[in-house]
Design a protein around this motif. Sequence first.
Motif, mmCIF file in Angstrom:
data_model
loop_
_atom_site.group_PDB
_atom_site.id
_atom_site.type_symbol
_atom_site.label_atom_id
_atom_site.label_comp_id
_atom_site.label_asym_id
_atom_site.label_seq_id
_atom_site.Cartn_x
_atom_site.Cartn_y
_atom_site.Cartn_z
ATOM 1 N N ASP A 50 -22.009 -77.743 36.647
ATOM 2 C CA ASP A 50 -22.322 -76.329 36.435
ATOM 3 C C ASP A 50 -21.101 -75.527 35.970
ATOM 4 O OD1 ASP A 50 -20.829 -75.745 38.755
ATOM 5 O OD2 ASP A 50 -22.604 -75.551 40.014
ATOM 6 N N GLU A 51 -21.316 -74.237 35.760
ATOM 7 C CA GLU A 51 -20.267 -73.353 35.244
ATOM 8 C C GLU A 51 -19.091 -73.220 36.197
ATOM 9 O OE1 GLU A 51 -23.602 -72.317 35.542
ATOM 10 O OE2 GLU A 51 -24.041 -72.917 33.493
ATOM 11 N N ALA A 52 -19.305 -73.512 37.477
ATOM 12 C CA ALA A 52 -18.236 -73.413 38.473
ATOM 13 C C ALA A 52 -17.546 -74.762 38.705
ATOM 14 C CB ALA A 52 -18.801 -72.875 39.787
ATOM 15 N N ASP A 53 -17.759 -75.712 37.810
ATOM 16 C CA ASP A 53 -17.169 -77.060 37.892
ATOM 17 C C ASP A 53 -17.577 -77.830 39.148
ATOM 18 O OD1 ASP A 53 -16.017 -77.189 35.413
ATOM 19 O OD2 ASP A 53 -14.045 -76.515 36.088
ATOM 20 N N HIS A 54 -18.862 -77.736 39.467
ATOM 21 C CA HIS A 54 -19.457 -78.549 40.524
ATOM 22 C C HIS A 54 -20.404 -79.539 39.860
ATOM 23 C CE1 HIS A 54 -18.063 -75.224 43.009
ATOM 24 N NE2 HIS A 54 -18.221 -76.006 44.056
ATOM 25 N N GLU A 71 -25.318 -91.359 43.911
ATOM 26 C CA GLU A 71 -25.512 -91.604 42.486
ATOM 27 C C GLU A 71 -25.528 -90.310 41.698
ATOM 28 O OE1 GLU A 71 -29.406 -93.364 42.291
ATOM 29 O OE2 GLU A 71 -28.933 -94.883 43.774
ATOM 30 N N LEU A 72 -25.490 -90.450 40.390
ATOM 31 C CA LEU A 72 -25.832 -89.349 39.497
ATOM 32 C C LEU A 72 -27.353 -89.290 39.438
ATOM 33 C CD1 LEU A 72 -23.374 -90.038 36.541
ATOM 34 C CD2 LEU A 72 -23.224 -88.177 38.211
ATOM 35 N N PRO A 73 -27.945 -88.120 39.215
ATOM 36 C CA PRO A 73 -29.401 -88.064 39.048
ATOM 37 C C PRO A 73 -29.806 -88.976 37.878
ATOM 38 C CG PRO A 73 -28.455 -85.854 39.177
ATOM 39 C CD PRO A 73 -27.305 -86.804 39.074
ATOM 40 N N ALA A 74 -30.936 -89.655 38.028
ATOM 41 C CA ALA A 74 -31.368 -90.604 36.993
ATOM 42 C C ALA A 74 -32.832 -90.954 37.191
ATOM 43 C CB ALA A 74 -30.519 -91.872 37.058
ATOM 44 N N GLY A 75 -33.393 -91.554 36.164
ATOM 45 C CA GLY A 75 -34.770 -92.018 36.271
ATOM 46 C C GLY A 75 -35.170 -92.803 35.041
ATOM 47 N N LEU A 76 -36.336 -93.397 35.117
ATOM 48 C CA LEU A 76 -36.834 -94.225 34.025
ATOM 49 C C LEU A 76 -37.454 -93.380 32.924
ATOM 50 C CD1 LEU A 76 -38.426 -97.160 36.039
ATOM 51 C CD2 LEU A 76 -36.155 -97.028 34.990
ATOM 52 N N VAL A 77 -37.272 -93.836 31.704
ATOM 53 C CA VAL A 77 -37.837 -93.186 30.518
ATOM 54 C C VAL A 77 -39.136 -93.904 30.181
ATOM 55 C CG1 VAL A 77 -37.473 -92.626 28.088
ATOM 56 C CG2 VAL A 77 -35.516 -92.689 29.657
ATOM 57 N N HIS A 149 -26.448 -83.172 46.405
ATOM 58 C CA HIS A 149 -25.128 -82.640 46.763
ATOM 59 C C HIS A 149 -24.553 -81.940 45.546
ATOM 60 C CE1 HIS A 149 -24.974 -84.935 50.516
ATOM 61 N NE2 HIS A 149 -25.482 -85.939 49.826
ATOM 62 N N ARG A 150 -24.007 -80.760 45.758
ATOM 63 C CA ARG A 150 -23.287 -80.023 44.714
ATOM 64 C C ARG A 150 -21.823 -80.048 45.134
ATOM 65 N NH1 ARG A 150 -21.937 -74.542 44.312
ATOM 66 N NH2 ARG A 150 -21.512 -73.932 42.157
ATOM 67 N N VAL A 151 -21.014 -80.820 44.398
ATOM 68 C CA VAL A 151 -19.643 -81.112 44.817
ATOM 69 C C VAL A 151 -18.651 -80.614 43.764
ATOM 70 C CG1 VAL A 151 -18.045 -82.968 45.487
ATOM 71 C CG2 VAL A 151 -20.500 -83.203 45.968
ATOM 72 N N ILE A 156 -14.125 -84.442 44.321
ATOM 73 C CA ILE A 156 -15.009 -85.598 44.171
ATOM 74 C C ILE A 156 -14.441 -86.857 44.826
ATOM 75 C CG2 ILE A 156 -14.229 -86.341 41.878
ATOM 76 C CD1 ILE A 156 -17.878 -86.187 43.015
ATOM 77 N N GLY A 157 -13.141 -87.100 44.689
ATOM 78 C CA GLY A 157 -12.532 -88.293 45.287
ATOM 79 C C GLY A 157 -12.690 -88.321 46.795
ATOM 80 N N ALA A 158 -12.396 -87.216 47.440
ATOM 81 C CA ALA A 158 -12.516 -87.128 48.896
ATOM 82 C C ALA A 158 -13.977 -87.226 49.336
ATOM 83 C CB ALA A 158 -11.898 -85.823 49.393
ATOM 84 N N PHE A 159 -14.876 -86.608 48.568
ATOM 85 C CA PHE A 159 -16.299 -86.649 48.897
ATOM 86 C C PHE A 159 -16.823 -88.083 48.843
ATOM 87 C CE2 PHE A 159 -20.828 -86.411 47.913
ATOM 88 C CZ PHE A 159 -21.272 -85.536 48.904
#
Length: 186
Positions: A50-54, A71-77, A149-151, A156-159
Motif C-alpha cells: 500500500d501507499e504506506a509501504d505495508h 504467504e503472499l495472497p494467491a489463487g488459481l486462474v 497481515h498488513r506488515v 518484514i524480516g522480524a515478522f
Amino acid sequence: MTKEKIVQTWRESEEQVVWQGRFIATKQRGNWEYVSRARNIRAAVILAIDEADHVLLVEQYRVPLKRTCLELPAGLVGDSDDNADEVATDAARRELIEETGYDAARMEVVGEFYSSPGMVTESFTLLRAHGLTKVGPGGGVDDEEIITHRVALADIGAFVAARRAEGMAIDVKLLMLLAPQIIARG
C-alpha cells in the motif's frame, strides 16, 4: 567403491500420466517423476504493497505441510468451469478481495515464474497490486479461514522470523521481500 552411471531415460521417453485428480496429475517420463496442474491451470500471486509501504500477507493451513503457512495472497486462474477462460489479472483481483478484503485499482503483470521446476510443472504469474482499497472482510471462501497481515516492509524480516519461531511454514515467494535484508548482511 564403484560409481554407477545414472541413465537418463527421460530423454527418449513419452510422458505417462500415473494418476490425475481434479487439480493435479502425477506424471512420469522415463525415470523422472513430477507433478503437473490438471487442465493446464496456473496460479496468480499478488504482491500488494500500500501507499504506506505495508505489504499484505496471508496465513492459512496447508494440508501437505500439516501446519499454517505465511504467504503472499494467491489463487488459481480458471480453476472452475465457470471461469475456465479467466485471465491472471482477473484471478488476482478476485483472490486479493477474497483473501484480504482489499481491492486494487490496477494489477501490473511482473512475469511468469516456476515454483519448483525440478518436480512441478506449475507456473504462476506474479502481479503487483496498485491503489489498494479495503472493501470487505477477507478471510477466503468456504472453509479457508485465511488470516490477513498488513506488515511494514521495514519490519518484514522480524515478522517472518517471529512466525517461523512459532512453527509457521514460510512460502518461498516471501524471499523477494527478504532478499534486500539477506544481501545487506553480506
